[in-house]
Scaffold this motif. Structure first.
Motif, PDB file in Angstrom:
ATOM      1  N   ASP A   1       0.837  -1.210   0.000  1.00 42.28           N
ATOM      2  CA  ASP A   1       0.000   0.000   0.000  1.00 42.28           C
ATOM      3  C   ASP A   1       0.868   1.255   0.000  1.00 42.28           C
ATOM      4  O   ASP A   1       0.518   2.256  -0.630  1.00 42.28           O
ATOM      5  N   ASN A   2       1.968   1.197   0.709  1.00 41.50           N
ATOM      6  CA  ASN A   2       2.849   2.360   0.787  1.00 41.50           C
ATOM      7  C   ASN A   2       3.600   2.571  -0.519  1.00 41.50           C
ATOM      8  O   ASN A   2       3.754   3.705  -0.989  1.00 41.50           O
ATOM      9  N   GLY A   3       4.049   1.481  -1.123  1.00 38.33           N
ATOM     10  CA  GLY A   3       4.838   1.593  -2.345  1.00 38.33           C
ATOM     11  C   GLY A   3       3.998   1.849  -3.579  1.00 38.33           C
ATOM     12  O   GLY A   3       4.322   2.720  -4.386  1.00 38.33           O
ATOM     13  N   ALA A   4       2.900   1.096  -3.729  1.00 38.36           N
ATOM     14  CA  ALA A   4       2.073   1.211  -4.928  1.00 38.36           C
ATOM     15  C   ALA A   4       0.931   2.210  -4.743  1.00 38.36           C
ATOM     16  O   ALA A   4       0.290   2.606  -5.712  1.00 38.36           O
ATOM     17  N   GLY A   5       0.688   2.595  -3.489  1.00 40.86           N
ATOM     18  CA  GLY A   5      -0.430   3.480  -3.205  1.00 40.86           C
ATOM     19  C   GLY A   5      -1.713   2.687  -3.014  1.00 40.86           C
ATOM     20  O   GLY A   5      -1.898   1.627  -3.618  1.00 40.86           O
ATOM     21  N   GLY A   6      -2.575   3.189  -2.150  1.00 43.07           N
ATOM     22  CA  GLY A   6      -3.852   2.519  -1.927  1.00 43.07           C
ATOM     23  C   GLY A   6      -3.992   1.985  -0.525  1.00 43.07           C
ATOM     24  O   GLY A   6      -3.214   2.314   0.374  1.00 43.07           O
ATOM     25  N   GLU A   7      -4.981   1.124  -0.330  1.00 45.75           N
ATOM     26  CA  GLU A   7      -5.245   0.565   0.989  1.00 45.75           C
ATOM     27  C   GLU A   7      -5.720  -0.887   0.923  1.00 45.75           C
ATOM     28  O   GLU A   7      -6.228  -1.426   1.885  1.00 45.75           O
ATOM     29  N   GLY A   8      -5.532  -1.521  -0.231  1.00 47.07           N
ATOM     30  CA  GLY A   8      -6.005  -2.890  -0.415  1.00 47.07           C
ATOM     31  C   GLY A   8      -5.350  -3.908   0.496  1.00 47.07           C
ATOM     32  O   GLY A   8      -6.008  -4.839   0.965  1.00 47.07           O
ATOM     33  N   SER A   9      -4.046  -3.757   0.747  1.00 48.77           N
ATOM     34  CA  SER A   9      -3.361  -4.699   1.636  1.00 48.77           C
ATOM     35  C   SER A   9      -3.953  -4.631   3.040  1.00 48.77           C
ATOM     36  O   SER A   9      -4.201  -5.654   3.686  1.00 48.77           O
ATOM     37  N   LYS A  10      -4.175  -3.404   3.500  1.00 45.88           N
ATOM     38  CA  LYS A  10      -4.727  -3.219   4.851  1.00 45.88           C
ATOM     39  C   LYS A  10      -6.156  -3.727   4.935  1.00 45.88           C
ATOM     40  O   LYS A  10      -6.532  -4.409   5.883  1.00 45.88           O
ATOM     41  N   ASN A  11      -6.947  -3.400   3.915  1.00 42.86           N
ATOM     42  CA  ASN A  11      -8.357  -3.792   3.933  1.00 42.86           C
ATOM     43  C   ASN A  11      -8.505  -5.304   3.832  1.00 42.86           C
ATOM     44  O   ASN A  11      -9.368  -5.906   4.497  1.00 42.86           O
ATOM     45  N   ALA A  12      -7.679  -5.939   3.010  1.00 44.22           N
ATOM     46  CA  ALA A  12      -7.735  -7.393   2.875  1.00 44.22           C
ATOM     47  C   ALA A  12      -7.278  -8.080   4.159  1.00 44.22           C
ATOM     48  O   ALA A  12      -7.839  -9.105   4.559  1.00 44.22           O
ATOM     49  N   LEU A  13      -6.272  -7.509   4.811  1.00 46.72           N
ATOM     50  CA  LEU A  13      -5.799  -8.083   6.074  1.00 46.72           C
ATOM     51  C   LEU A  13      -6.889  -7.991   7.135  1.00 46.72           C
ATOM     52  O   LEU A  13      -7.086  -8.928   7.915  1.00 46.72           O
TER      53      LEU A  13
END
Length: 271
Positions: free
Chosen positions: A139-151
């Motif tokens: 999320d930090n490198g590519a931008g967004g919040e998908g990693s956090k939301n999926a976790l």
């Protein structure tokens, strides 16, 4: 007209003129006060708007606030500080395979699509336990919040059962549902729920869906991510057993084929 009347008329005229000047002076004073007052209100409004804007800019984002949360809501089937210890498998299994993954990671997806089923079979057979450590650095490198939301959604699945967690993780990484690294699809709750409907234990599960939509485990996800950050692991997927990193033969990378994985695990179990 008499001289007396003429003087009286002049005096009356002067009095009317004086009264009119006083009234005009009062009107001018009132007008100035209104203008000044309006200017002050306008300035205060501008200052207030600017202050509000600065406050909004400085206000922590939802995920930053979740990371700073003091009271963490952890899913069931967890232990340790803030529930960030996630160990799945038979209690009789003597060793534990640590698995570090980021939900948006394309290499993790390749690993799960190739080796994931073997891992599940090994865990079911009691060969070893799995300790899962989730990351959100993409999320930090590519931008967004998908990693956090999926976790966070994985936390909701874990709250249902360890089996639901493993099956849901496998579905998220599947070739059908795993997006490109630059596509932040996992930020959408509706998409995460769509993927969950392919898992028997989660299909139509209202409690699971509510936890995803409400972000019940958002603060837990951020604490789990912090655990990854403190681990010293530099990339995903990373596999460890007894503190040693498992790699494919002749490489420093995780084993990416079933044969490489079986060899690495067999050697680790002997160690």
């Amino acid at each position: 007209m008499s001289k007396r009347n003429s003087q009286a008329n002049k005096a009356a005229a002067r009095e009317r003129l004086r009264a009119e000047r006083e009234r005009q002076a009062k009107r001018d004073k009132t007008r100035r006060q209104l203008v000044v007052g309006g200017s002050i209100v306008a300035v205060l409004a501008i200052v207030g708007a600017a202050s509000w804007g600065v406050m909004q800019l400085n206000k922590p984002s939802h995920w930053e606030a979740a990371a700073d949360a003091k009271n963490v809501t952890a899913p069931k089937n967890t232990s340790g500080d803030d529930g960030t210890t996630v160990v799945i498998g038979k209690s009789t299994a003597k060793k534990t395979l640590e698995l570090y993954e980021d939900s948006r990671c394309p290499v993790c997806a390749s690993f799960e699509q190739t080796v994931g089923e073997t891992v599940h079979k090994d865990v079911d057979a009691g060969k070893y336990k799995i300790k899962y450590i989730g990351a959100t650095f993409i999320d930090n490198g590519a931008g967004g919040e998908g990693s956090k939301n999926a976790l966070s959604a994985l936390g909701a699945a874990l709250d249902v059962s360890p089996e639901a967690f493993l099956d849901y993780k496998y579905a998220l990484y599947s070739a059908k549902y795993h997006p490109e690294e630059t596509d932040d699809k996992f930020k959408d709750d509706a998409y995460l729920i769509k993927v969950a409907d392919t898992v028997d234990a989660l299909k139509g599960n209202k409690a699971f869906q509510k936890n995803v939509e409400d972000g019940t485990y958002d603060n837990w996800a951020m604490k789990m991510s912090a655990t990854f950050d403190k681990s010293g692991v530099q990339g995903t997927p990373t596999l460890k057993m007894d503190g040693k990193t498992l790699t494919g033969e002749g490489t420093e990378n995780a084993p990416m084929t079933v044969a490489e994985f079986n060899t690495a695990v067999t050697n680790a179990l002997k160690g």
